[in-house]
Design a protein around this motif. Structure first.
Motif, PDB file in Angstrom:
ATOM      1  N   ARG A 156      11.770 -10.052 -14.423  1.00 57.08           N
ATOM      2  CA  ARG A 156      12.216 -11.443 -14.534  1.00 57.08           C
ATOM      3  C   ARG A 156      12.793 -11.703 -15.925  1.00 57.08           C
ATOM      4  NH1 ARG A 156      12.143 -11.864  -9.168  1.00 57.08           N
ATOM      5  NH2 ARG A 156      10.075 -11.351  -8.326  1.00 57.08           N
ATOM      6  N   GLY A 157      13.480 -12.802 -16.069  1.00 62.16           N
ATOM      7  CA  GLY A 157      13.988 -13.208 -17.372  1.00 62.16           C
ATOM      8  C   GLY A 157      15.477 -12.954 -17.524  1.00 62.16           C
ATOM      9  N   ALA A 158      15.987 -13.315 -18.711  1.00 62.70           N
ATOM     10  CA  ALA A 158      17.422 -13.247 -18.969  1.00 62.70           C
ATOM     11  C   ALA A 158      17.963 -11.831 -18.857  1.00 62.70           C
ATOM     12  CB  ALA A 158      17.716 -13.817 -20.356  1.00 62.70           C
ATOM     13  N   HIS A 159      17.173 -10.842 -19.262  1.00 64.24           N
ATOM     14  CA  HIS A 159      17.628  -9.453 -19.244  1.00 64.24           C
ATOM     15  C   HIS A 159      16.991  -8.673 -18.100  1.00 64.24           C
ATOM     16  CE1 HIS A 159      19.542 -10.160 -23.098  1.00 64.24           C
ATOM     17  NE2 HIS A 159      18.396 -10.646 -23.561  1.00 64.24           N
ATOM     18  N   GLY A 160      16.507  -9.400 -17.115  1.00 67.75           N
ATOM     19  CA  GLY A 160      15.847  -8.747 -15.992  1.00 67.75           C
ATOM     20  C   GLY A 160      16.826  -8.335 -14.902  1.00 67.75           C
ATOM     21  N   GLY A 161      16.288  -8.098 -13.736  1.00 65.44           N
ATOM     22  CA  GLY A 161      17.097  -7.674 -12.602  1.00 65.44           C
ATOM     23  C   GLY A 161      16.306  -6.735 -11.720  1.00 65.44           C
ATOM     24  N   ALA A 162      16.919  -6.298 -10.648  1.00 63.90           N
ATOM     25  CA  ALA A 162      16.255  -5.416  -9.680  1.00 63.90           C
ATOM     26  C   ALA A 162      16.799  -4.002  -9.805  1.00 63.90           C
ATOM     27  CB  ALA A 162      16.468  -5.944  -8.270  1.00 63.90           C
ATOM     28  N   ARG A 163      15.882  -3.037  -9.796  1.00 60.36           N
ATOM     29  CA  ARG A 163      16.262  -1.624  -9.827  1.00 60.36           C
ATOM     30  C   ARG A 163      15.644  -0.902  -8.640  1.00 60.36           C
ATOM     31  NH1 ARG A 163      18.950   0.498 -13.995  1.00 60.36           N
ATOM     32  NH2 ARG A 163      19.236  -0.839 -15.823  1.00 60.36           N
ATOM     33  N   VAL A 164      16.354   0.111  -8.169  1.00 61.01           N
ATOM     34  CA  VAL A 164      15.932   0.862  -6.983  1.00 61.01           C
ATOM     35  C   VAL A 164      14.818   1.843  -7.359  1.00 61.01           C
ATOM     36  CG1 VAL A 164      16.686   2.506  -5.223  1.00 61.01           C
ATOM     37  CG2 VAL A 164      18.206   0.643  -5.949  1.00 61.01           C
ATOM     38  N   SER A 165      13.827   1.939  -6.490  1.00 55.64           N
ATOM     39  CA  SER A 165      12.759   2.937  -6.627  1.00 55.64           C
ATOM     40  C   SER A 165      12.834   3.885  -5.438  1.00 55.64           C
ATOM     41  CB  SER A 165      11.383   2.271  -6.653  1.00 55.64           C
ATOM     42  OG  SER A 165      11.275   1.355  -7.723  1.00 55.64           O
ATOM     43  N   ALA A 166      12.401   5.132  -5.645  1.00 55.44           N
ATOM     44  CA  ALA A 166      12.382   6.096  -4.541  1.00 55.44           C
ATOM     45  C   ALA A 166      11.245   5.756  -3.590  1.00 55.44           C
ATOM     46  CB  ALA A 166      12.194   7.510  -5.090  1.00 55.44           C
ATOM     47  N   PRO A 167      11.458   5.907  -2.271  1.00 57.36           N
ATOM     48  CA  PRO A 167      10.348   5.738  -1.323  1.00 57.36           C
ATOM     49  C   PRO A 167       9.199   6.667  -1.715  1.00 57.36           C
ATOM     50  CG  PRO A 167      12.428   5.890  -0.150  1.00 57.36           C
ATOM     51  CD  PRO A 167      12.732   6.215  -1.584  1.00 57.36           C
ATOM     52  N   ASP A 168       7.997   6.140  -1.755  1.00 57.69           N
ATOM     53  CA  ASP A 168       6.850   6.859  -2.321  1.00 57.69           C
ATOM     54  C   ASP A 168       5.808   7.137  -1.240  1.00 57.69           C
ATOM     55  OD1 ASP A 168       4.745   7.803  -3.796  1.00 57.69           O
ATOM     56  OD2 ASP A 168       4.846   6.250  -5.333  1.00 57.69           O
ATOM     57  N   ALA A 169       5.459   8.418  -1.048  1.00 59.18           N
ATOM     58  CA  ALA A 169       4.442   8.781  -0.057  1.00 59.18           C
ATOM     59  C   ALA A 169       3.085   8.200  -0.417  1.00 59.18           C
ATOM     60  CB  ALA A 169       4.339  10.299   0.063  1.00 59.18           C
ATOM     61  N   ASP A 170       2.818   8.029  -1.718  1.00 62.29           N
ATOM     62  CA  ASP A 170       1.535   7.470  -2.130  1.00 62.29           C
ATOM     63  C   ASP A 170       1.359   6.045  -1.618  1.00 62.29           C
ATOM     64  OD1 ASP A 170       0.765   9.754  -3.397  1.00 62.29           O
ATOM     65  OD2 ASP A 170       1.403   9.111  -5.392  1.00 62.29           O
ATOM     66  N   VAL A 171       2.473   5.306  -1.537  1.00 63.78           N
ATOM     67  CA  VAL A 171       2.403   3.944  -1.013  1.00 63.78           C
ATOM     68  C   VAL A 171       1.970   3.974   0.447  1.00 63.78           C
ATOM     69  CG1 VAL A 171       3.725   1.866  -0.494  1.00 63.78           C
ATOM     70  CG2 VAL A 171       4.140   3.094  -2.633  1.00 63.78           C
ATOM     71  N   ALA A 172       2.567   4.886   1.219  1.00 67.23           N
ATOM     72  CA  ALA A 172       2.183   5.030   2.631  1.00 67.23           C
ATOM     73  C   ALA A 172       0.712   5.413   2.740  1.00 67.23           C
ATOM     74  CB  ALA A 172       3.053   6.085   3.312  1.00 67.23           C
ATOM     75  N   ALA A 173       0.258   6.284   1.853  1.00 64.98           N
ATOM     76  CA  ALA A 173      -1.139   6.707   1.885  1.00 64.98           C
ATOM     77  C   ALA A 173      -2.077   5.550   1.603  1.00 64.98           C
ATOM     78  CB  ALA A 173      -1.362   7.826   0.864  1.00 64.98           C
ATOM     79  N   ARG A 174      -1.697   4.692   0.662  1.00 65.20           N
ATOM     80  CA  ARG A 174      -2.567   3.554   0.343  1.00 65.20           C
ATOM     81  C   ARG A 174      -2.670   2.597   1.531  1.00 65.20           C
ATOM     82  NH1 ARG A 174      -0.127   4.174  -4.751  1.00 65.20           N
ATOM     83  NH2 ARG A 174       1.433   2.564  -4.384  1.00 65.20           N
ATOM     84  N   PHE A 175      -1.542   2.343   2.197  1.00 62.87           N
ATOM     85  CA  PHE A 175      -1.579   1.466   3.370  1.00 62.87           C
ATOM     86  C   PHE A 175      -2.407   2.093   4.489  1.00 62.87           C
ATOM     87  CE2 PHE A 175       2.305  -0.675   1.631  1.00 62.87           C
ATOM     88  CZ  PHE A 175       1.790  -1.960   1.649  1.00 62.87           C
ATOM     89  N   ALA A 176      -2.231   3.405   4.700  1.00 65.50           N
ATOM     90  CA  ALA A 176      -3.011   4.091   5.735  1.00 65.50           C
ATOM     91  C   ALA A 176      -4.497   4.011   5.403  1.00 65.50           C
ATOM     92  CB  ALA A 176      -2.572   5.547   5.852  1.00 65.50           C
ATOM     93  N   GLY A 177      -4.824   4.155   4.125  1.00 66.33           N
ATOM     94  CA  GLY A 177      -6.219   4.062   3.708  1.00 66.33           C
ATOM     95  C   GLY A 177      -6.820   2.702   4.015  1.00 66.33           C
ATOM     96  N   LEU A 178      -6.045   1.647   3.772  1.00 67.19           N
ATOM     97  CA  LEU A 178      -6.532   0.296   4.062  1.00 67.19           C
ATOM     98  C   LEU A 178      -6.834   0.130   5.553  1.00 67.19           C
ATOM     99  CD1 LEU A 178      -4.148  -1.852   1.841  1.00 67.19           C
ATOM    100  CD2 LEU A 178      -6.589  -1.494   1.487  1.00 67.19           C
ATOM    101  N   ILE A 179      -5.939   0.659   6.387  1.00 68.03           N
ATOM    102  CA  ILE A 179      -6.136   0.537   7.834  1.00 68.03           C
ATOM    103  C   ILE A 179      -7.364   1.330   8.274  1.00 68.03           C
ATOM    104  CG2 ILE A 179      -5.135   1.058  10.098  1.00 68.03           C
ATOM    105  CD1 ILE A 179      -2.368   0.602   8.749  1.00 68.03           C
ATOM    106  N   LEU A 180      -7.522   2.539   7.742  1.00 69.62           N
ATOM    107  CA  LEU A 180      -8.683   3.354   8.100  1.00 69.62           C
ATOM    108  C   LEU A 180      -9.980   2.697   7.641  1.00 69.62           C
ATOM    109  CD1 LEU A 180      -7.291   6.911   7.295  1.00 69.62           C
ATOM    110  CD2 LEU A 180      -7.918   6.029   9.554  1.00 69.62           C
ATOM    111  N   GLU A 181      -9.955   2.105   6.454  1.00 72.57           N
ATOM    112  CA  GLU A 181     -11.138   1.404   5.960  1.00 72.57           C
ATOM    113  C   GLU A 181     -11.466   0.220   6.871  1.00 72.57           C
ATOM    114  OE1 GLU A 181     -10.295   0.407   1.911  1.00 72.57           O
ATOM    115  OE2 GLU A 181      -9.782   2.476   1.418  1.00 72.57           O
ATOM    116  N   TYR A 182     -10.418  -0.532   7.243  1.00 73.57           N
ATOM    117  CA  TYR A 182     -10.615  -1.699   8.105  1.00 73.57           C
ATOM    118  C   TYR A 182     -11.211  -1.284   9.445  1.00 73.57           C
ATOM    119  CZ  TYR A 182      -9.526  -5.775  10.972  1.00 73.57           C
ATOM    120  OH  TYR A 182      -9.609  -6.843  11.834  1.00 73.57           O
ATOM    121  N   ARG A 183     -10.789  -0.133   9.957  1.00 75.49           N
ATOM    122  CA  ARG A 183     -11.285   0.345  11.248  1.00 75.49           C
ATOM    123  C   ARG A 183     -12.636   1.043  11.154  1.00 75.49           C
ATOM    124  NH1 ARG A 183      -5.920   2.742  14.411  1.00 75.49           N
ATOM    125  NH2 ARG A 183      -4.787   0.761  14.489  1.00 75.49           N
TER     126      ARG A 183
END
Length: 266
Positions: free
Chosen positions: A86-113
């Motif tokens: 955010r801010g005057a010198h901010g903006g959006a930059r692209v990030s690579a799709p991350d397998a760790d992100v998928a793992a964290r979401f899968a972990g949440l679902i497994l914990e919930y179940r």
């Protein structure tokens, strides 16, 4: 994509033609914009580190307001596909799709179940031994070097229980990585993400430090032996060794007390 064609309001269900009673959800404009940018990222048209055009340019391109654009950014941020400053010198930059992100979401679902760590170990016991068999049947000198480097990394931290846990889990991940099968790599990455945290929790809370260390050293020796079997092309022996190894780890960690993923990593 004109604003007039897709109103900036919450999506509204409409009836699908020809199907009585069926409703189709009309996407919000922000979702459509996020989808367009998402496709550009996953197709490689936008590379990791690339800056997205200024907000004013994107608003003009899509014919949308600033709040709609920022809602689209929030969708992509939640998927870890962009980072926004955010801010005057901010903006959006692209990030690579991350397998760790998928793992964290899968972990949440497994914990919930209420999934148990045993569930994860049994899944690993179905997958990893087959990967080991494949490697023993077909591998390169570079594959063997990477495996030997991984067991050497374990040897360097034999006196540090937590570092050893992470090094040993990295060895397990490498066995799958070397198959080159991206689907297996992603699925096993989800499993190992949770198993690694559970193993670290078990190690940190171990009451009998000597028994825990003995078990870790036994695991290290199994890793060393496995590399020798893979290099020698002994697929049957390698597969059976790894099956026993994972089963033994399952028995030890699950015998320590709590059974659910949530209890073990909370």
């Amino acid at each position: 994509m004109a604003e007039a064609a897709a109103a900036e309001t919450p999506s509204t269900p409409v009836r699908a033609p020809g199907r009585i009673g069926r409703q189709v959800r009309v996407p919000k404009t922000a979702e459509l914009v996020a989808g367009h940018l998402r496709r550009q990222i996953v197709r490689g048209e936008l590379k990791p580190g690339d800056a997205l055009p200024p907000e004013s340019g994107l608003m003009e391109q899509f014919g949308i307001s600033r709040p709609t654009l920022r809602e689209a950014f929030r969708v992509l941020e939640s998927e870890s596909l962009i980072t926004v400053r955010r801010g005057a010198h901010g903006g959006a930059r692209v990030s690579a799709p991350d397998a760790d992100v998928a793992a964290r979401f899968a972990g949440l679902i497994l914990e919930y179940r209420g999934a148990t760590l045993g569930d994860l170990y049994r899944a690993a016991a179905l997958i990893e031994p087959q990967c080991v068999r494949q490697l023993a049947g077909k591998h390169t000198a570079e594959d063997v070097k990477r495996l030997r480097d991984a067991v050497a990394a374990e040897k360097n931290v034999l006196e540090d229980p937590l570092d050893l846990v992470h090094a040993q889990d990295a060895f397990h991940a490498l066995l799958v990585d070397l198959t080159g099968n991206q689907t297996l790599i992603l699925l096993c990455g989800m499993l190992r993400n949770i198993i690694d945290r559970a193993n670290a929790s078990y190690t940190a809370g171990a009451v009998d430090a000597e028994a825990q260390r003995a078990q870790a050293l036994k695991g290290h020796r199994a890793h060393v032996r496995l590399v020798g079997l893979i290099e020698a092309g002994k697929a049957d022996e390698a597969e059976k060794l790894w099956q026993r190894h994972i089963t033994a780890a399952d028995d030890v960690v699950n015998g320590a007390g709590p059974k659910t993923v949530l209890e073990l990593i909370d």
